[in-house]
Scaffold this motif. Structure first.
Motif, PDB file in Angstrom:
ATOM      1  N   ARG A 169       6.186 -19.733 -31.990  1.00  0.00           N
ATOM      2  CA  ARG A 169       5.627 -19.863 -30.811  1.00  0.00           C
ATOM      3  C   ARG A 169       5.949 -18.838 -29.664  1.00  0.00           C
ATOM      4  O   ARG A 169       7.185 -18.759 -29.123  1.00  0.00           O
ATOM      5  CB  ARG A 169       6.146 -21.358 -30.470  1.00  0.00           C
ATOM      6  CG  ARG A 169       5.467 -21.964 -29.133  1.00  0.00           C
ATOM      7  CD  ARG A 169       5.981 -23.392 -28.837  1.00  0.00           C
ATOM      8  NE  ARG A 169       5.419 -24.403 -29.874  1.00  0.00           N
ATOM      9  CZ  ARG A 169       5.630 -25.423 -30.032  1.00  0.00           C
ATOM     10  NH1 ARG A 169       6.284 -26.134 -29.022  1.00  0.00           N
ATOM     11  NH2 ARG A 169       4.870 -26.399 -30.846  1.00  0.00           N
ATOM     12  N   ARG A 190      -2.047 -11.845 -32.253  1.00  0.00           N
ATOM     13  CA  ARG A 190      -2.108 -13.059 -33.187  1.00  0.00           C
ATOM     14  C   ARG A 190      -3.471 -12.811 -34.045  1.00  0.00           C
ATOM     15  O   ARG A 190      -3.275 -13.094 -35.417  1.00  0.00           O
ATOM     16  CB  ARG A 190      -2.251 -14.345 -32.410  1.00  0.00           C
ATOM     17  CG  ARG A 190      -2.457 -15.549 -33.583  1.00  0.00           C
ATOM     18  CD  ARG A 190      -2.395 -16.942 -32.586  1.00  0.00           C
ATOM     19  NE  ARG A 190      -3.604 -16.878 -31.460  1.00  0.00           N
ATOM     20  CZ  ARG A 190      -3.883 -17.806 -30.665  1.00  0.00           C
ATOM     21  NH1 ARG A 190      -3.084 -18.962 -30.933  1.00  0.00           N
ATOM     22  NH2 ARG A 190      -4.940 -18.406 -29.843  1.00  0.00           N
ATOM     23  N   ASP A 198       1.687 -17.265 -38.511  1.00  0.00           N
ATOM     24  CA  ASP A 198       0.968 -18.367 -37.690  1.00  0.00           C
ATOM     25  C   ASP A 198       1.438 -18.306 -36.398  1.00  0.00           C
ATOM     26  O   ASP A 198       2.777 -18.498 -36.289  1.00  0.00           O
ATOM     27  CB  ASP A 198       1.409 -19.770 -38.429  1.00  0.00           C
ATOM     28  CG  ASP A 198       0.420 -19.669 -39.881  1.00  0.00           C
ATOM     29  OD1 ASP A 198      -0.460 -19.500 -39.905  1.00  0.00           O
ATOM     30  OD2 ASP A 198       1.322 -20.281 -40.849  1.00  0.00           O
ATOM     31  N   GLN A 200       1.458 -19.940 -32.223  1.00  0.00           N
ATOM     32  CA  GLN A 200       1.111 -20.614 -31.315  1.00  0.00           C
ATOM     33  C   GLN A 200       1.297 -20.228 -29.861  1.00  0.00           C
ATOM     34  O   GLN A 200       2.293 -19.500 -29.774  1.00  0.00           O
ATOM     35  CB  GLN A 200       1.644 -21.939 -31.281  1.00  0.00           C
ATOM     36  CG  GLN A 200       1.509 -23.091 -32.358  1.00  0.00           C
ATOM     37  CD  GLN A 200       2.300 -24.234 -32.574  1.00  0.00           C
ATOM     38  OE1 GLN A 200       3.154 -24.438 -31.994  1.00  0.00           O
ATOM     39  NE2 GLN A 200       1.868 -25.084 -33.568  1.00  0.00           N
ATOM     40  N   ASP A 229      -2.219 -22.686 -26.821  1.00  0.00           N
ATOM     41  CA  ASP A 229      -2.047 -23.937 -27.442  1.00  0.00           C
ATOM     42  C   ASP A 229      -1.458 -24.958 -26.790  1.00  0.00           C
ATOM     43  O   ASP A 229      -1.343 -26.078 -26.887  1.00  0.00           O
ATOM     44  CB  ASP A 229      -1.442 -23.633 -28.852  1.00  0.00           C
ATOM     45  CG  ASP A 229      -2.087 -22.664 -29.609  1.00  0.00           C
ATOM     46  OD1 ASP A 229      -3.124 -23.035 -30.465  1.00  0.00           O
ATOM     47  OD2 ASP A 229      -1.819 -21.470 -29.754  1.00  0.00           O
ATOM     48  N   LYS A 291       3.371 -34.079 -28.886  1.00  0.00           N
ATOM     49  CA  LYS A 291       2.682 -32.961 -28.282  1.00  0.00           C
ATOM     50  C   LYS A 291       3.384 -32.281 -27.050  1.00  0.00           C
ATOM     51  O   LYS A 291       3.118 -31.221 -26.562  1.00  0.00           O
ATOM     52  CB  LYS A 291       1.389 -33.128 -27.584  1.00  0.00           C
ATOM     53  CG  LYS A 291       0.429 -33.620 -28.929  1.00  0.00           C
ATOM     54  CD  LYS A 291      -1.105 -33.985 -28.327  1.00  0.00           C
ATOM     55  CE  LYS A 291      -1.800 -32.535 -27.985  1.00  0.00           C
ATOM     56  NZ  LYS A 291      -3.107 -32.875 -27.623  1.00  0.00           N
ATOM     57  N   MET A 398       6.520 -26.752 -34.670  1.00  0.00           N
ATOM     58  CA  MET A 398       5.294 -26.250 -34.645  1.00  0.00           C
ATOM     59  C   MET A 398       4.232 -27.002 -35.588  1.00  0.00           C
ATOM     60  O   MET A 398       2.932 -26.820 -35.455  1.00  0.00           O
ATOM     61  CB  MET A 398       5.413 -24.706 -35.305  1.00  0.00           C
ATOM     62  CG  MET A 398       5.839 -23.524 -34.280  1.00  0.00           C
ATOM     63  SD  MET A 398       5.764 -22.154 -35.165  1.00  0.00           S
ATOM     64  CE  MET A 398       3.859 -22.065 -35.043  1.00  0.00           C
TER      65      MET A 398
END
Length: 449
Positions: A169, A190, A198, A200, A229, A291, A398
């Motif tokens: 992240r 990214r 992966d 975010q 994100d 979230k 995540m």
């Protein structure tokens, strides 16, 4: 990012972070929240799915490996990027593990790749007396760099992959001084690394949401354009001096554009707890459970057990995740106590060789080692749990499936030489092979472009 005083006149990250109340509760996490159930993937089932899609299943066998340091070597069969429980078909590609330990790849739940000078010339840093000074030096460093954000971020992020990181992240500064250069640069990195990592992206208002005019509009733009994100925030009371205004802006953008929230909270004592209560209230009111994340959260370690239990219950009810970078024994989150209430807690590496600090290496195995060091663990189970926070803990934050070698799990793992997991956490051996989605993405500590 977070500062810290080394002397009354000159501050450094470490000493400003020191001096909080004593650590509350145990530090090593209890069993991590189970990942969403996944159907077992067998070679036959994968082949059938691939045939319907018009292609042949991609199968790789990682031979002679020891998952979690098991005494007896075994083979890991990977079909289309996931662990299979069936035998490998004839002619499958074979990678010899040489008896190495296979461990889940790591997850960096909090890092600032846009700020880094990694791979560039040495930067001499000046004294700073608080966040505002660090912010000003951020701008100076940004303007002095000849390499764009995308290049610097890619260098650091690919290095993290070579050290075994599967997910990240990434917080990127958004302010009038930069526009969206930070998030756009990290987004470019990214894209280049999507086969190996992966990511975010959080639009992070390091300069404040309210105190710096124009920032809120940039946050809205970043969310509207779909480049991020999550929307970030920073110390609504201690730095922005606008608790309700900042949280209303941040949560309003998140609600309008369907993105998450990840707020830096360094404020301690009642300032920090007021902000926490405001975050919980807005999460509940806007139905954003699952979230929202709060990073650092230095107000929690100093609470009494009863106070901690009360806020932890609220966090668990609203599924608000937390992250720590294990900066010191007095500021690391009381992970085990939080886990009792179902709170997801991840570990991150924070800033890496930026204007705030010359330290950092984006190596999450090293960060698991630091977590054990600052919390003074000794037992094998405690060392194992430090590794779990750096792997499954970050995955939970995540929303990634656990890379736990079960059938159907993502084939994201590292192969290292060692005796057992506790010894690996202490000795931090070289990551000889790094696998992401069943593909070897790094060897002998070097990223494979």
């Amino acid at each position: 990012m977070h500062p810290s005083p080394s002397t009354p006149a000159a501050l450094s990250r470490r000493t400003m972070l020191a001096g909080a109340a004593a650590l509350a509760g145990a530090t090593a996490t209890a069993a991590a929240t189970a990942a969403p159930a996944q159907a077992a993937v067998t070679p036959a089932a994968a082949a059938d799915t691939s045939a319907r899609a018009g292609r042949r299943a991609k199968t790789v066998v990682f031979r002679n490996v020891r998952p979690f340091g098991a005494a007896k070597p075994t083979d890991l069969v990977v079909v289309d990027g996931r662990i299979s429980d069936g035998p490998a078909p004839h002619g499958a590609k074979v990678v010899d593990g040489g008896g190495r330990i296979a461990l889940p790849s790591l997850v960096d739940a909090h890092i600032h790749p846009d700020k880094t000078t990694w791979g560039g010339s040495w930067v001499s840093r000046r004294p700073a007396s608080g966040i505002a000074d660090y912010v000003a030096q951020d701008v100076e460093l940004f303007r002095s760099q000849r390499r764009p954000v995308a290049e610097r971020a890619h260098g650091l992020m690919s290095h993290a992959v070579a050290r075994g990181t599967r997910g990240m992240r990434a917080h990127a500064d958004v302010a009038p001084a930069y526009g969206l250069a930070g998030v756009e640069g990290v987004a470019e990195a990214r894209e280049r690394l999507r086969h190996a990592l992966d990511v975010q992206i959080v639009a992070f208002p390091q300069h404040g949401v309210i105190r710096t005019p124009g920032t809120a509009a940039l946050l809205e733009k970043a969310a509207r354009e779909g480049v991020i994100d999550m929307i970030g925030g920073i110390d609504p009371i201690g730095f922005d001096h606008a608790l309700d205004e900042q949280l209303d802006v941040v949560f309003g953008i998140a609600d309008r554009h369907g993105v998450g929230v990840d707020i830096h909270l360094h404020d301690r004592g009642e300032k920090g707890m007021l902000a926490m209560r405001g975050i919980v209230e807005r999460t509940r009111a806007l139905s954003l459970a699952g979230k929202v994340t709060v990073s650092h959260v230095f107000c929690l370690p100093g609470l009494t057990d009863r106070e901690l239990g009360s806020i932890a219950a609220d966090l668990g009810e609203q599924d608000i995740a937390l992250t720590t970078v294990a900066p010191s024994d007095s500021l690391v989150l009381p992970i085990a106590r939080l886990r009792e209430h179902g709170v997801r807690v991840g570990l991150g590496s924070d800033g890496v060789r930026d204007s705030w600090s010359p330290f950092g290496d984006a190596d999450m195995m090293h960060r698991a080692h630091i977590l054990g060091w600052v919390t003074d663990v000794r037992l094998d189970d405690e060392l194992n749990e430090c590794y779990r926070v750096a792997t499954h803990g970050g995955a939970d934050v995540m929303g990634l499936a656990h890379a736990d070698f079960r059938p159907g799990a993502p084939a994201d793992f590292v192969l290292v030489r060692g005796e057992c997991l506790p010894q690996v956490v202490v000795d931090m051996p070289r990551r000889d092979i790094v696998v992401h989605g069943g593909v070897v993405v790094a060897r002998d500590g070097e990223f494979l472009a």
